[in-house]
Enzyme design. Structure first.
Site, PDB file in Angstrom:
ATOM      1  N   ALA A 139       0.772  -0.751   0.733  1.00  0.00           N
ATOM      2  CA  ALA A 139      -0.552  -0.258  -0.102  1.00  0.00           C
ATOM      3  C   ALA A 139       0.364   0.968   0.110  1.00  0.00           C
ATOM      4  O   ALA A 139       1.455   1.112   1.158  1.00  0.00           O
ATOM      5  CB  ALA A 139      -1.209  -0.144   0.870  1.00  0.00           C
ATOM      6  N   ARG A 150      34.790  29.841 -11.724  1.00  0.00           N
ATOM      7  CA  ARG A 150      35.735  28.502 -12.986  1.00  0.00           C
ATOM      8  C   ARG A 150      35.320  29.752 -14.528  1.00  0.00           C
ATOM      9  O   ARG A 150      34.930  30.363 -15.073  1.00  0.00           O
ATOM     10  CB  ARG A 150      34.571  27.675 -12.997  1.00  0.00           C
ATOM     11  N   GLU A 156       5.891  11.950   0.151  1.00  0.00           N
ATOM     12  CA  GLU A 156       4.188  12.319   0.311  1.00  0.00           C
ATOM     13  C   GLU A 156       2.917  12.450  -1.010  1.00  0.00           C
ATOM     14  O   GLU A 156       2.421  13.370  -1.405  1.00  0.00           O
ATOM     15  CB  GLU A 156       4.196  13.605   0.761  1.00  0.00           C
TER      16      GLU A 156
END
Ligand code: COS
Length: 385
Positions: A129, A267, A368
């Site tokens: 479930a 960078r 959720e």
């Protein structure tokens, strides 16, 4: 329920300071230990973080949903495992008791949940479930004034830390109306925990199976004292949880953008910072615009959540919470992917946080309610008569 504006801004400033000074510097320790250091948990208790969503009358801070979302957004700026220690106390573990519990249950549990003395977990999911939450097979059979519970719960967040569970079990026939929510103390005989789950990311969060064998729980531990309404309690809790997760996703999107911007400035390739190149700029701009959209949804939906009758279901707000959860968790997935891309090869190296957060955010689209479940909830509401 809401905290007054002045106290709220003081609280938020102290949470932000805590994140910068204590949590961010401990991100690597968390990763190595695969746990949140005890002194940090003690500080969280001291700050009242376990009880931000619990009303002051039960020992909490009493934030509104809108205020909670702002604090959770801030907490999204660091590793999720820090928030997870108190996440179930603030959200899915406690809210069923607050929304539907009897006054006696609220008095008995909420103050200890708010202080962090009791960790409470939410036990709905089972091996069979997951998305189909109404198919819960864990069974609770009434014997005198106790229920005897048998079954297995799966992927239960904070189970290894929990002193109690809000646990959904079947007291009646098949389907949603046969499910009841119970408060189950973790030291009840017959409860055993599975071994900790090894996960893709989110090191420091704790999940495992909870196995119940002839676990006797007083009938008085059914939330609200009424059998058969546990599924509705769980769904209301998840509506609220989905907003909380959305705010968390936005916080992490902001962190990822901030880190990507810093990297793009520093960078150098082809003789200049990579941030000077428009293809890098496009990835940053898309991420920022999507974050703005997501956080606007969170704020709007949280405001509507606060405006509805407390603890009562509102299908329109549930639908908007699903829209928000779907958008924000998918959004942070895209932002994390771009953050890795901007970092280039360094984005695949564990030393840089983009690699870690890329794995961490993947969970948000799953728990959720998956993105696909959010789509079903949204469409069902649109097509309703
Ligand atoms: N608030 C209050 N009540 C709700 C509700 C909500 N958000 N959503 C549904 N209900 C009620 C319905 O009104 C219905 O009541 P009535 O029978 O009185 O009309 C009952 O609950 C059953 O609802 P429904 O028929 O919509 O249930 P389904 O079995 O079709 O499933 C979904 C609904 C798929 C939406 C649900 O199972 C779900 O959310 N699944 C995902 C579960 C999840 O999020 N798992 C994560 C675990 S926790 S990390």
């Amino acid at each position: 329920m809401a905290l007054d504006a002045e106290s709220f801004s003081l609280l938020r400033a102290s949470v932000q300071r805590f994140i910068e000074e204590r949590l961010k510097p401990a991100e690597d320790t968390l990763e190595e230990l695969d746990d949140v250091p005890a002194d940090i948990v003690a500080d969280m208790k001291e700050m009242g973080l376990f009880g931000i969503s619990i009303p002051e009358e039960y020992g909490g801070i009493g934030l509104s949903m809108s205020q909670e979302c702002e604090v959770v957004y801030d907490l999204g700026h660091t590793a999720f495992a820090f928030r997870s220690v108190f996440g179930t106390n603030v959200g899915i573990g406690s809210q069923g008791i607050l929304m539907d519990g009897t006054e006696e249950q609220k008095q008995a549990y909420l103050p200890r949940i708010a202080s962090g003395d009791l960790i409470i977990s939410f036990a709905l999911t089972e091996p069979e479930a997951g998305s189909d939450a109404a198919s819960v097979q864990t069974r609770a059979v009434l014997e005198g004034d106790h229920y005897v519970i048998n079954g297995t719960k799966r992927f239960i967040t904070n189970a290894p830390r929990a002193g109690a569970f809000t646990l959904m079990a079947r007291t009646g026939d098949a389907g949603a109306s046969g499910i009841s929510s119970f408060i189950v103390p973790a030291d009840t005989p017959g409860i055993t925990l599975g071994k900790p789950d090894r996960k893709m990311g989110q090191r420091g969060t704790k999940t495992c199976d909870v196995v119940l064998e002839n676990v006797r729980v007083p009938a008085a531990n059914i939330i609200g004292g009424v059998p058969g309404v546990g599924f509705k309690t769980a769904m209301k809790v998840l509506d609220r949880g989905r907003l909380h997760i959305s705010a968390l996703a936005c916080g992490m999107a902001h962190r990822l953008i901030t880190d990507a911007v810093a990297y793009a400035r520093e960078r150098k390739q082809f003789g200049k910072p990579i941030g000077d190149f428009q293809l890098i700029q496009a990835m940053l701009a898309d991420s920022q615009a999507e974050l703005y959209a997501g956080m606007s949804m969170v704020r709007d939906c949280a405001q509507r959540y606060d405006a509805k009758a407390p603890g009562k279901a509102d299908p329109e707000v549930s639908m908007l919470a699903s829209c928000t959860k779907m958008f924000c968790t998918e959004m942070v997935g895209r932002v994390a992917d771009r953050a890795v891309q901007i970092h280039g090869g360094a984005g695949y190296i564990a030393e840089y946080k983009a690699e870690r957060f890329y794995r961490d955010v993947r969970l948000l689209r799953l728990y959720e309610g998956t993105t696909q479940i959010q789509q079903l909830i949204i469409a069902k509401q649109l097509l309703r008569d």
